[in-house]
Design a protein around this motif. Structure first.
Motif, PDB file in Angstrom:
ATOM      1  N   GLU A  41       8.576 -24.426  -7.843  1.00  0.00           N
ATOM      2  CA  GLU A  41       8.541 -24.202  -9.284  1.00  0.00           C
ATOM      3  C   GLU A  41       8.103 -25.506  -9.946  1.00  0.00           C
ATOM      4  O   GLU A  41       8.720 -26.552  -9.752  1.00  0.00           O
ATOM      5  CB  GLU A  41       9.933 -23.801  -9.792  1.00  0.00           C
ATOM      6  N   PHE A  42       6.999 -25.423 -10.686  1.00  0.00           N
ATOM      7  CA  PHE A  42       6.466 -26.624 -11.335  1.00  0.00           C
ATOM      8  C   PHE A  42       5.651 -26.227 -12.560  1.00  0.00           C
ATOM      9  O   PHE A  42       4.801 -25.342 -12.475  1.00  0.00           O
ATOM     10  CB  PHE A  42       5.598 -27.427 -10.359  1.00  0.00           C
ATOM     11  N   GLY A  43       5.925 -26.884 -13.669  1.00  0.00           N
ATOM     12  CA  GLY A  43       5.140 -26.652 -14.883  1.00  0.00           C
ATOM     13  C   GLY A  43       5.123 -25.195 -15.310  1.00  0.00           C
ATOM     14  O   GLY A  43       4.100 -24.718 -15.824  1.00  0.00           O
ATOM     15  N   GLY A  44       6.213 -24.470 -15.095  1.00  0.00           N
ATOM     16  CA  GLY A  44       6.274 -23.066 -15.508  1.00  0.00           C
ATOM     17  C   GLY A  44       5.580 -22.112 -14.566  1.00  0.00           C
ATOM     18  O   GLY A  44       5.463 -20.920 -14.845  1.00  0.00           O
ATOM     19  N   LYS A  45       5.073 -22.634 -13.438  1.00  0.00           N
ATOM     20  CA  LYS A  45       4.388 -21.779 -12.453  1.00  0.00           C
ATOM     21  C   LYS A  45       5.195 -21.733 -11.159  1.00  0.00           C
ATOM     22  O   LYS A  45       5.928 -22.676 -10.840  1.00  0.00           O
ATOM     23  CB  LYS A  45       2.989 -22.323 -12.152  1.00  0.00           C
ATOM     24  N   VAL A  46       5.030 -20.637 -10.427  1.00  0.00           N
ATOM     25  CA  VAL A  46       5.785 -20.443  -9.187  1.00  0.00           C
ATOM     26  C   VAL A  46       4.844 -20.018  -8.054  1.00  0.00           C
ATOM     27  O   VAL A  46       4.043 -19.103  -8.214  1.00  0.00           O
ATOM     28  CB  VAL A  46       6.866 -19.353  -9.373  1.00  0.00           C
ATOM     29  N   VAL A  47       4.970 -20.715  -6.925  1.00  0.00           N
ATOM     30  CA  VAL A  47       4.262 -20.300  -5.710  1.00  0.00           C
ATOM     31  C   VAL A  47       5.289 -20.115  -4.600  1.00  0.00           C
ATOM     32  O   VAL A  47       6.130 -20.990  -4.379  1.00  0.00           O
ATOM     33  CB  VAL A  47       3.204 -21.348  -5.268  1.00  0.00           C
ATOM     34  N   ALA A  48       5.241 -18.975  -3.915  1.00  0.00           N
ATOM     35  CA  ALA A  48       6.136 -18.721  -2.785  1.00  0.00           C
ATOM     36  C   ALA A  48       5.325 -18.745  -1.494  1.00  0.00           C
ATOM     37  O   ALA A  48       4.245 -18.160  -1.420  1.00  0.00           O
ATOM     38  CB  ALA A  48       6.821 -17.368  -2.949  1.00  0.00           C
ATOM     39  N   TYR A  49       5.854 -19.449  -0.496  1.00  0.00           N
ATOM     40  CA  TYR A  49       5.213 -19.527   0.819  1.00  0.00           C
ATOM     41  C   TYR A  49       6.220 -19.032   1.841  1.00  0.00           C
ATOM     42  O   TYR A  49       7.201 -19.713   2.133  1.00  0.00           O
ATOM     43  CB  TYR A  49       4.789 -20.979   1.101  1.00  0.00           C
ATOM     44  N   LEU A  91      13.074 -11.813  -1.279  1.00  0.00           N
ATOM     45  CA  LEU A  91      12.943 -11.389  -2.682  1.00  0.00           C
ATOM     46  C   LEU A  91      13.268 -12.537  -3.624  1.00  0.00           C
ATOM     47  O   LEU A  91      12.601 -12.727  -4.642  1.00  0.00           O
ATOM     48  CB  LEU A  91      13.887 -10.213  -2.962  1.00  0.00           C
ATOM     49  N   LYS A  92      14.291 -13.334  -3.253  1.00  0.00           N
ATOM     50  CA  LYS A  92      14.697 -14.478  -4.082  1.00  0.00           C
ATOM     51  C   LYS A  92      13.544 -15.490  -4.181  1.00  0.00           C
ATOM     52  O   LYS A  92      13.254 -16.010  -5.259  1.00  0.00           O
ATOM     53  CB  LYS A  92      15.932 -15.122  -3.418  1.00  0.00           C
ATOM     54  N   LEU A  93      12.866 -15.713  -3.065  1.00  0.00           N
ATOM     55  CA  LEU A  93      11.752 -16.681  -3.070  1.00  0.00           C
ATOM     56  C   LEU A  93      10.563 -16.157  -3.867  1.00  0.00           C
ATOM     57  O   LEU A  93       9.872 -16.900  -4.559  1.00  0.00           O
ATOM     58  CB  LEU A  93      11.315 -17.005  -1.638  1.00  0.00           C
ATOM     59  N   MET A  94      10.324 -14.844  -3.773  1.00  0.00           N
ATOM     60  CA  MET A  94       9.120 -14.261  -4.389  1.00  0.00           C
ATOM     61  C   MET A  94       9.314 -13.869  -5.852  1.00  0.00           C
ATOM     62  O   MET A  94       8.317 -13.588  -6.527  1.00  0.00           O
ATOM     63  CB  MET A  94       8.724 -13.000  -3.617  1.00  0.00           C
ATOM     64  N   HIS A  95      10.543 -13.827  -6.309  1.00  0.00           N
ATOM     65  CA  HIS A  95      10.859 -13.272  -7.632  1.00  0.00           C
ATOM     66  C   HIS A  95       9.908 -13.796  -8.740  1.00  0.00           C
ATOM     67  O   HIS A  95       9.880 -14.988  -9.023  1.00  0.00           O
ATOM     68  CB  HIS A  95      12.317 -13.603  -7.986  1.00  0.00           C
ATOM     69  N   ILE A 110       2.569 -15.966  -0.854  1.00  0.00           N
ATOM     70  CA  ILE A 110       1.847 -15.962   0.422  1.00  0.00           C
ATOM     71  C   ILE A 110       2.857 -15.487   1.472  1.00  0.00           C
ATOM     72  O   ILE A 110       3.941 -16.072   1.592  1.00  0.00           O
ATOM     73  CB  ILE A 110       1.347 -17.392   0.738  1.00  0.00           C
ATOM     74  N   TYR A 111       2.516 -14.435   2.230  1.00  0.00           N
ATOM     75  CA  TYR A 111       3.531 -13.781   3.070  1.00  0.00           C
ATOM     76  C   TYR A 111       2.988 -13.446   4.467  1.00  0.00           C
ATOM     77  O   TYR A 111       1.792 -13.186   4.628  1.00  0.00           O
ATOM     78  CB  TYR A 111       4.000 -12.507   2.363  1.00  0.00           C
ATOM     79  N   PHE A 159      -0.620 -11.415  -4.775  1.00  0.00           N
ATOM     80  CA  PHE A 159      -0.090 -11.359  -3.415  1.00  0.00           C
ATOM     81  C   PHE A 159      -1.175 -11.780  -2.422  1.00  0.00           C
ATOM     82  O   PHE A 159      -2.320 -11.342  -2.513  1.00  0.00           O
ATOM     83  CB  PHE A 159       0.403  -9.948  -3.093  1.00  0.00           C
ATOM     84  N   VAL A 160      -0.801 -12.662  -1.477  1.00  0.00           N
ATOM     85  CA  VAL A 160      -1.773 -13.185  -0.515  1.00  0.00           C
ATOM     86  C   VAL A 160      -1.346 -12.806   0.907  1.00  0.00           C
ATOM     87  O   VAL A 160      -0.269 -13.184   1.367  1.00  0.00           O
ATOM     88  CB  VAL A 160      -1.913 -14.720  -0.639  1.00  0.00           C
ATOM     89  N   ILE A 161      -2.209 -12.065   1.568  1.00  0.00           N
ATOM     90  CA  ILE A 161      -1.993 -11.628   2.955  1.00  0.00           C
ATOM     91  C   ILE A 161      -2.325 -12.798   3.876  1.00  0.00           C
ATOM     92  O   ILE A 161      -3.435 -13.340   3.837  1.00  0.00           O
ATOM     93  CB  ILE A 161      -2.875 -10.386   3.238  1.00  0.00           C
ATOM     94  N   PHE A 162      -1.347 -13.202   4.712  1.00  0.00           N
ATOM     95  CA  PHE A 162      -1.456 -14.452   5.465  1.00  0.00           C
ATOM     96  C   PHE A 162      -0.900 -14.261   6.876  1.00  0.00           C
ATOM     97  O   PHE A 162      -0.200 -13.300   7.142  1.00  0.00           O
ATOM     98  CB  PHE A 162      -0.656 -15.528   4.696  1.00  0.00           C
TER      99      PHE A 162
END
Ligand SMILES: [Zn+2]
Ligand SMILES: [Zn+2]
Length: 236
Positions: A127-135, A151-155, A161-162, A197-200
């Motif tokens: 979480e940075f500058g109002g943006k969220v990236v989940a890996y 779910l907690k990470l992706m909320h 990225i999953y 959503f990013v397929i990884f």
């Protein structure tokens, strides 16, 4: 902030040193299976005295291991010809317990969670500058109910990225291998209200035609979903 160090670490390292500026970075490992660590000996900034690398891992401390000794083991005979001491960069090793919330730098909140994978793995939410990236890789879902840690990470993540190693159809033959499916990822993305959503973490046996088919099927279910590929750059 770099997440994992597979083969992509080599081109990234080349790009970083070509800038001519000293490199100061944090390298966060999901875990230490080979496909996530083999790039480190080929990471150019590690051979430069001006470089600082803080190396983080959350799956080893709970079982009495540490990231420094695991990487030393990878870079030792007869697995590799040169030891990790060859690096001219300053490396700091920071083991933590998956589930901790970290503040690697002012203003950056890094939420971590344990994942369902053999030998353990850590999922991240930046979480940075109002943006969220989940890996979130490598992790196996529990068929029929959503993993609350994931779910907690992706909320409400802007980008998630999953682990989409398999299709639902293939998954039946790969239970307990520690990986998930793109269909499960799309379900989670919907439930967590993810923007992109990013397929990884593609199965290496999937060829380009199959990846194109997955991209088309996923885009139908959830428009805006993308299939990651080497060198892909996402910009806000
Ligand atoms: Zn793994
Ligand atoms: Zn993996």
């Amino acid at each position: 902030m770099i997440f994992d160090g597979g083969s992509g670490l080599r081109p990234l390292g080349k790009a970083l040193v070509s800038g001519g500026r000293p490199v100061d970075l944090d390298l966060f490992y999901s875990h230490t299976h080979f496909d996530h660590i083999v790039g480190l000996p080929f990471f150019a900034p590690a051979y430069s005295a001006g470089t600082r690398i803080r190396v983080w891992a959350g799956h080893l401390k709970p079982v009495g291991l540490d990231i420094k000794s695991v990487l030393e083991k990878m870079m030792s005979a007869p697995l590799f010809p040169i030891p990790i001491d060859i690096f001219a960069a300053r490396l700091d090793f920071r083991d933590f317990t998956a589930g901790e919330t970290l503040t690697p730098h002012n203003g950056i909140k890094l939420i971590t969670a344990p994942l369902n994978h053999p030998d353990g793995a850590t999922g991240y939410r930046v979480e940075f500058g109002g943006k969220v990236v989940a890996y979130v890789t490598d992790t196996e879902h529990h068929a029929g109910h959503s993993d609350p840690e994931v779910l907690k990470l992706m909320h409400h993540a802007d980008v998630a990225i999953y682990d989409c190693t398999y299709t639902d159809e293939e998954y039946a033959r790969h239970r307990h291998w520690g990986h998930s499916t793109w269909e499960e990822g799309v379900r989670l993305a919907k439930e967590a209200n993810v923007k992109q959503f990013v397929i990884f973490h593609h199965d290496p046996s999937h060829n380009d035609a199959m990846m194109d088919q997955i991209a088309a099927d996923a885009a139908k279910l959830r428009p805006g979903t993308i299939v990651a590929h080497e060198g892909l750059l996402l910009q806000p």
